[in-house]
Design a protein around this motif. Structure first.
Motif, short mmCIF file in Angstrom:
data_model
loop_
_atom_site.label_atom_id
_atom_site.label_comp_id
_atom_site.label_asym_id
_atom_site.label_seq_id
_atom_site.Cartn_x
_atom_site.Cartn_y
_atom_site.Cartn_z
N LYS A 155 0.82 -1.22 0.00
CA LYS A 155 0.00 0.00 0.00
C LYS A 155 0.85 1.26 0.00
O LYS A 155 0.32 2.36 -0.21
CB LYS A 155 -0.92 0.00 1.23
CG LYS A 155 -1.91 -1.15 1.25
CD LYS A 155 -2.78 -1.11 2.50
CE LYS A 155 -3.76 -2.28 2.53
NZ LYS A 155 -4.60 -2.27 3.75
N ASN A 156 2.13 1.10 0.22
CA ASN A 156 3.01 2.27 0.30
C ASN A 156 4.10 2.21 -0.77
O ASN A 156 3.86 2.50 -1.93
CB ASN A 156 3.60 2.37 1.71
CG ASN A 156 2.53 2.54 2.78
OD1 ASN A 156 1.72 3.44 2.68
ND2 ASN A 156 2.54 1.68 3.79
N GLU A 157 5.31 1.80 -0.38
CA GLU A 157 6.46 1.86 -1.28
C GLU A 157 6.30 1.03 -2.56
O GLU A 157 6.86 1.36 -3.60
CB GLU A 157 7.73 1.42 -0.55
CG GLU A 157 8.24 2.41 0.48
CD GLU A 157 7.64 2.16 1.87
OE1 GLU A 157 6.56 1.53 1.92
OE2 GLU A 157 8.24 2.58 2.87
N LEU A 158 5.54 -0.07 -2.46
CA LEU A 158 5.39 -0.95 -3.63
C LEU A 158 4.02 -0.83 -4.29
O LEU A 158 3.62 -1.69 -5.08
CB LEU A 158 5.62 -2.41 -3.22
CG LEU A 158 6.99 -2.75 -2.64
CD1 LEU A 158 7.07 -4.21 -2.24
CD2 LEU A 158 8.10 -2.42 -3.64
N SER A 159 3.32 0.25 -4.00
CA SER A 159 1.97 0.41 -4.56
C SER A 159 1.99 0.50 -6.08
O SER A 159 0.98 0.21 -6.74
CB SER A 159 1.30 1.65 -3.97
OG SER A 159 2.06 2.81 -4.27
N HIS A 160 3.14 0.90 -6.66
CA HIS A 160 3.22 0.99 -8.13
C HIS A 160 3.14 -0.39 -8.80
O HIS A 160 2.90 -0.48 -10.01
CB HIS A 160 4.52 1.69 -8.54
CG HIS A 160 5.77 0.96 -8.12
ND1 HIS A 160 6.24 0.98 -6.84
CD2 HIS A 160 6.62 0.17 -8.83
CE1 HIS A 160 7.35 0.24 -6.77
NE2 HIS A 160 7.59 -0.25 -7.95
N THR A 208 -8.07 -6.36 -8.10
CA THR A 208 -6.85 -5.70 -7.67
C THR A 208 -5.78 -6.78 -7.60
O THR A 208 -5.96 -7.78 -6.90
CB THR A 208 -7.02 -5.04 -6.29
OG1 THR A 208 -8.12 -4.13 -6.35
CG2 THR A 208 -5.76 -4.30 -5.89
N ARG A 209 -4.67 -6.59 -8.34
CA ARG A 209 -3.70 -7.68 -8.49
C ARG A 209 -2.26 -7.18 -8.42
O ARG A 209 -1.97 -6.02 -8.67
CB ARG A 209 -3.86 -8.39 -9.84
CG ARG A 209 -5.21 -8.53 -10.39
CD ARG A 209 -5.25 -8.83 -11.87
NE ARG A 209 -4.43 -9.95 -12.30
CZ ARG A 209 -4.91 -11.15 -12.63
NH1 ARG A 209 -6.20 -11.38 -12.57
NH2 ARG A 209 -4.13 -12.10 -13.02
N ILE A 210 -1.40 -8.13 -8.09
CA ILE A 210 0.04 -7.99 -8.31
C ILE A 210 0.41 -9.11 -9.26
O ILE A 210 0.48 -10.27 -8.85
CB ILE A 210 0.85 -8.09 -7.01
CG1 ILE A 210 0.53 -6.95 -6.07
CG2 ILE A 210 2.34 -8.11 -7.31
CD1 ILE A 210 1.31 -7.00 -4.79
N GLY A 211 0.58 -8.78 -10.51
CA GLY A 211 0.83 -9.82 -11.50
C GLY A 211 -0.33 -10.79 -11.55
O GLY A 211 -1.48 -10.42 -11.77
N GLU A 212 -0.05 -12.07 -11.28
CA GLU A 212 -1.07 -13.12 -11.32
C GLU A 212 -1.76 -13.31 -9.97
O GLU A 212 -2.69 -14.11 -9.87
CB GLU A 212 -0.43 -14.45 -11.75
CG GLU A 212 0.15 -14.43 -13.16
CD GLU A 212 -0.90 -14.18 -14.22
OE1 GLU A 212 -1.98 -14.78 -14.13
OE2 GLU A 212 -0.64 -13.37 -15.13
#
Length: 848
Positions: free
Chosen positions: A581-586, A609-613
């Motif tokens: 939710k912060n530094e890696l939100s991109h 809402t995803r991170i990759g797969e």
């Protein structure tokens, strides 16, 4: 040494040409005698660079040549490997390895002061050698025509050197001719191969030399194994079997220089040795006193898996070329013995040569080298073997994701800085991003910690302390690894104390850094199945590893192993979910996902809402349009084929008629579409999609009249010509429109195809209605004879023929005898070819 015979030819060629290819077998002296002769001759005024593919050989070759000159390494002869070098202002011959040459060319494309580059053991096809040769040739062709390139190989078989260097002078040298006796002792069916190998070695080393005339039993033994693990296990098996006068010397890349030298140098008087080595001892090195070789026949090879983005380690058989190289080690100094732990029959089944490394490995670093050189594709370099397309595509994609190249594969400013750091592009991106964050926060902690983390990932031979990378950080601040870490600190101009950064290290910062290097390896727990990475790959940890209970990880190192469904994690860190939710939100994205639910047989749509797969959350999207459903249906059809639609016999007949027209119609004015099953599936968006507007489920899809759609896809002109060339019915003399069915052969995949002599048009009609016909009908402008299926009065098949005239004269006689009694009311004339056809019984037929 044997190469002495051709040294004058080589030296003479150096004065006349700028490219030389030398074929000299292992043991000929090309790695030592040739460089020494070049130095003594004075022909080469500038510096000579010699590329060795292995670090062990690099140090050993440099030391041997320096000793021949009565000098220490670092004077006229020096070496340079990653993290270690011994050179000076007086050094004329530099033996280099591991991409050092590539980096030297990138930093100085003109190679100022260098007059010759020698590529040793080029037949081993190491990636760094292939890239170095490609860049050197380009330098020679564009900037330094006087630069001399020497390519040396034990064999030129399967090596297209002459295509890259067509103007080169090729010189052949014989090898040392000491005979080597080759013996095969295969492992038993139920026997452990390491135990068998231990017994073979013990028997050879303990042979009573008084009872044999073979001198090789007096010497030392070299055993080839696939890796460090097998070497250590074999050493444990051998220790209780061998006497005190026999010493065991392991030899692999992770050992210290002192330990490697112990394996290479001759044993003390009264001692013999057993060297347990990986394929690092296959060539270049001469290990003193070796007269016997025992070869396991195995090597541990890494092959890149484009689906997961990592290399899969597997135990594989060596090639025939490697077997010959290994056996030759027994005959370097005298006659010898080579024992192969496989059968002679299996030897014949081995690959002739090992595949080049460029076809087996991950290529991100190569892509960065290309971009730094100004090449946008690997094909712009003079490579001996082209890289696999998918491997190259993935390499460029990762570089774009790390912001090291743009969409046109052009190097970015960060990419230039990353290349200068000299580490893997993933780690370079992490180091540079950490430096930017440290400067932004005016705190060097994160950048210093990044140097330590990178040091752990690049370290070799880590002790076993579990998968948590934080347990290894102290190692990165010790010994040779500490030198590398400090070099990064210096290049990045980071002030601060590494010990302080080590003391302040925490999972939040470490996982943040690892995610910068491995954004595709953020992992979420999935119960007893381990974890799933954001690239979709499954991984596992040992059950007793503390990280096995984490909800989230970032994986720095994992390997796929032969026989395992999921990769095994070796280095990772627990990820603090707050980072997402912060530094890696991109890295988090919102996506609309839609498709077809096979279980429910209907369309679905979600906002995810995803991170990759990895899906973090999802909600149902109720705004479904006809276009969404149509797209989902087409996707289903693409995946599962035309079996989802009603592709009945009528549709198949249209398909086959058009395929025949495409093959047999020579009217250039009519263009026939491709109606093969493969093409129909690929072009559904044009002929099927317009009719999917009101289709909501698979049941409605199956009710579509596909035959009608295929006809509608043809133009009016095509429809009219198809009916003329390939009619669906044939009008008989009786007025009956007899049906014609078309038949094509079917391949092993169940697809129809047009083959000369195998296509058939089958006309089915009662025999009495074919009376008076002298020949079968002909269609497709005389190119296809119709096959007649003659039926009984009850519409049962009596005979099938494409030669009606022959049928009347022969087989018909037997048919008439049998059918007259069964159907006495129907006409069975003695002269069918000259009888008027009828569709009635004899009673209703005029004139009878």
């Amino acid at each position: 040494m044997p190469i002495q015979v051709v040294l004058s030819d080589i030296l003479d060629a150096c004065t006349k040409t700028n490219q030389i290819i030398l074929q000299a077998p292992t043991g000929a002296g090309k790695s030592t005698a040739l460089p020494l002769a070049l130095l003594k001759s004075g022909i080469i005024k500038g510096k000579i660079l010699m590329l060795e593919p292995r670090r062990v050989a690099t140090r050993n070759v440099a030391g041997f040549i320096a000793n021949q000159l009565n000098q220490v390494v670092g004077q006229q002869v020096g070496y340079r490997v990653r993290g270690d070098s011994k050179v000076s202002a007086q050094t004329q011959l530099e033996v280099v390895t591991e991409g050092i040459l590539t980096r030297m060319i990138q930093q100085d494309p003109e190679l100022t002061g260098v007059d010759m580059i020698i590529f040793d053991e080029i037949h081993e096809r190491h990636l760094t050698t292939d890239i170095g040769l490609a860049l050197a040739i380009e330098v020679q062709q564009s900037l330094r025509e006087e630069l001399i390139i020497v390519a040396m190989s034990a064999t030129l078989a399967s090596l297209p050197l002459e295509q890259l260097m067509p103007e080169a002078t090729t010189i052949y040298s014989d090898g040392r001719s000491f005979p080597v006796e080759v013996v095969y002792q295969p492992v038993g069916a139920q026997q452990d191969w390491l135990a068998h190998m231990a017994n073979v070695i013990a028997d050879l080393m303990l042979t009573n030399t008084d009872n044999t005339t073979a001198d090789y039993y007096h010497g030392s033994l070299l055993a080839f194994l696939p890796g460090k693990g097998e070497i250590n296990r074999l050493a444990q098996l051998l220790l209780p079997k061998l006497g005190a006068n026999i010493i065991l010397c392991p030899m692999y890349g992770e050992l210290s220089t002192t330990e490697q030298d112990r394996a290479i140098k001759p044993p003390k008087p009264g001692q013999r040795k057993v060297v347990l080595a990986t394929n690092v001892a296959e060539s270049s090195l001469t290990i003193e006193g070796i007269t016997m070789v025992v070869d396991s026949g195995y090597q541990r090879s890494a092959s890149f898996n484009p689906k997961t983005g990592v290399s899969r380690l597997s135990l594989k058989r060596i090639s025939q070329a490697s077997a010959i190289q290994r056996s030759g080690r027994a005959g370097r100094l005298s006659s010898g013995l080579s024992v192969r732990l496989w059968s002679l029959e299996e030897q014949g089944r081995l690959l002739t040569v090992s595949p080049p490394e460029i076809s087996q490995t991950e290529l991100t670093a190569v892509a960065l080298d290309c971009a730094c050189w100004g090449a946008k594709q690997f094909s712009e370099l003079a490579l001996l073997t082209p890289a696999p397309i998918i491997h190259e595509q993935l390499a460029w994609q990762l570089l774009q994701q790390l912001e090291l190249v743009d969409k046109d594969h052009k190097l970015t400013a960060m990419g230039r800085d990353a290349h200068n750091l000299g580490c893997h592009p993933r780690l370079a991106h992490m180091l540079l991003a950490a430096k930017d964050l440290s400067e932004l926060n005016e705190n060097p902690h994160l950048a210093l910690l990044a140097c330590l983390v990178a040091g752990v990932i690049e370290a070799r031979g880590l002790p076993k302390k579990g998968a948590d990378i934080s347990r290894y950080l102290a190692i990165a601040n010790q010994g040779a690894q500490a030198q590398q870490v400090k070099q990064w600190q210096t290049k990045l101009a980071i002030k601060g104390d590494l010990k302080t950064a080590l003391a302040q290290a925490n999972d939040y910062d470490i996982s943040h850094l690892l995610a910068l290097a491995f954004p595709d390896r953020i992992a979420k727990a999935r119960g007893q199945l381990g974890f799933v990475l954001s690239n979709g790959t499954g991984v596992t940890l040992d059950h007793d590893d503390p990280l096995a209970n984490a909800n989230w990880l970032v994986v720095a190192d994992f390997q796929e192993t032969q026989g395992r469904n999921a990769g095994r994690v070796y280095l990772a860190c627990a990820l603090d979910e707050r980072l997402l939710k912060n530094e890696l939100s991109h890295l988090v994205s919102e996506q609309r996902v839609s498709g077809w639910d096979d279980t429910k047989g209907r369309f679905y749509a979600q906002k995810q809402t995803r991170i990759g797969e990895i899906v973090l959350s999802s909600v149902v999207d109720h705004q479904v349009t006809d276009a969404d459903i149509r797209e989902a249906l087409l996707l289903q059809l693409n995946q599962k084929g035309l079996s989802l639609v009603n592709f009945d016999d009528a549709a198949a007949q249209i398909q086959m008629r058009v395929m025949l027209a495409c093959a047999l119609d020579d009217n250039a004015k009519v263009f026939w579409p491709d109606y093969s099953s493969q093409s129909l599936q690929q072009t559904m968006s044009s002929w099927l999609s317009p009719y999917l507007t009101n289709i909501k489920n698979l049941t409605q899809l199956a009710k579509l009249n596909i035959a009608s759609l295929l006809v509608n896809n043809l133009t009016w002109e095509q429809q009219q010509r198809l009916d003329k060339l390939a009619p669906q019915h044939w009008k008989m003399a009786t007025g009956t429109h007899a049906p014609i069915r078309y038949q094509l052969p079917i391949d092993e995949f169940g697809q129809v195809y047009v083959a000369k002599g195998q296509a058939r048009a089958l006309l089915s009609v009662r025999l009495q209605e074919a009376l008076g016909m002298s020949a079968s009908p002909v269609i497709f402008n005389g190119k296809l004879m119709v096959t007649m299926e003659l039926l009984s009065p009850a519409q049962r098949p009596l005979a099938t023929t494409a030669d009606l005239a022959s049928f009347w004269q022969g087989p018909y006689i037997e048919v008439k005898k049998e059918m007259r009694g069964r159907y006495p009311k129907h006409l069975w004339p003695d002269d069918p070819a000259n009888t008027i056809a009828t569709k009635f019984t004899k009673k209703k037929t005029p004139g009878l």
